[in-house]
Design an enzyme around this catalytic site. Sequence first.
Site, PDB file in Angstrom:
ATOM      1  N   GLN A 280      35.674  28.597 103.245  1.00 38.18           N
ATOM      2  CA  GLN A 280      34.075  28.725 103.011  1.00 38.18           C
ATOM      3  C   GLN A 280      33.562  27.657 103.572  1.00 38.18           C
ATOM      4  OE1 GLN A 280      33.068  29.738  99.114  1.00 38.18           O
ATOM      5  NE2 GLN A 280      30.828  29.511  99.687  1.00 38.18           N
TER       6      GLN A 280
ATOM      7  N   CYS B  83      30.788  32.916  99.156  1.00 38.62           N
ATOM      8  CA  CYS B  83      32.040  33.083  98.783  1.00 38.62           C
ATOM      9  C   CYS B  83      32.397  34.474  98.334  1.00 38.62           C
ATOM     10  CB  CYS B  83      32.414  32.398  97.422  1.00 38.62           C
ATOM     11  SG  CYS B  83      31.011  32.607  96.122  1.00 38.62           S
TER      12      CYS B  83
ATOM     13  N   HIS C 231      31.373  31.544  91.071  1.00 40.54           N
ATOM     14  CA  HIS C 231      31.986  31.452  92.348  1.00 40.54           C
ATOM     15  C   HIS C 231      32.934  32.881  92.392  1.00 40.54           C
ATOM     16  CE1 HIS C 231      34.120  29.668  95.924  1.00 40.54           C
ATOM     17  NE2 HIS C 231      35.350  29.901  95.107  1.00 40.54           N
TER      18      HIS C 231
ATOM     19  N   ASP D 103      40.887  31.459  97.779  1.00 39.27           N
ATOM     20  CA  ASP D 103      39.676  30.635  97.622  1.00 39.27           C
ATOM     21  C   ASP D 103      39.191  30.133  98.785  1.00 39.27           C
ATOM     22  OD1 ASP D 103      37.562  29.216  96.608  1.00 39.27           O
ATOM     23  OD2 ASP D 103      38.503  28.935  94.725  1.00 39.27           O
TER      24      ASP D 103
END
Length: 226
Positions: A87, A93, A163, A178
């Site tokens: 990211q 996100c 997040h 992630d």
Amino acid sequence: MSNWIPLQSNPEILNMYLRKLGVSEDWSAYDVLGLDPELLELVPKPAKALILLFPCSEKYEQYRLAEDAKLKETNPEYPSNLFYMKQTIPNACGACALIHAISNNEDISLDDGILKNYLKEALDRTPEERGKLLEENKSFTDTHEDLASDGPPESHAEGENNHYVALIQKDGELYELDGRKSFPVKHGPTTAEQFLEDAAKVCKEFMARDPDEIRFTVSAIAPTEN
């Protein structure tokens, strides 16, 4: 580089997002009302991904940094067909989690359009290059801005220290994807049949790190109910 508008954890918004990306109407996002077995039974089967929205508290950040340091030491290996991206855009996100969820599930068919074009271009890139490619993709940016602007303002959203991460099953392994981390995180073996239950356990681990926190929401990507 500008910040994106935070994406709300709202099935109506997420489903509009999926359709704009070209995801078949056979697949939809659903609220997961709880992580206990009787509530997981309400999720249409087979669920292909869980999208977790959680607060980035001080406790979590300490855990993430320690976990990331360990990952860098071990330099783990992953299947070549696992799509993972970094990211690089603030508040992106949610989009990264949806990309991770869809791109790693061959059963989820994609029409020609924004996401299919992005994945075709990103396939042979590094995770960092994939993130930059998204950052430079005006069609994706414009679509995100249009959809993220909709929805009730009281809904939980990324930004403001919240997040998104995606949990998926790939080649018999449960992965946490992630874009803020150096690598995907393996959470042990799973199967298509056990995925929802095993992924729910990982969500519970996130919650256990912040027992006084209530700002957790979980969505599932699963077959559309007629």
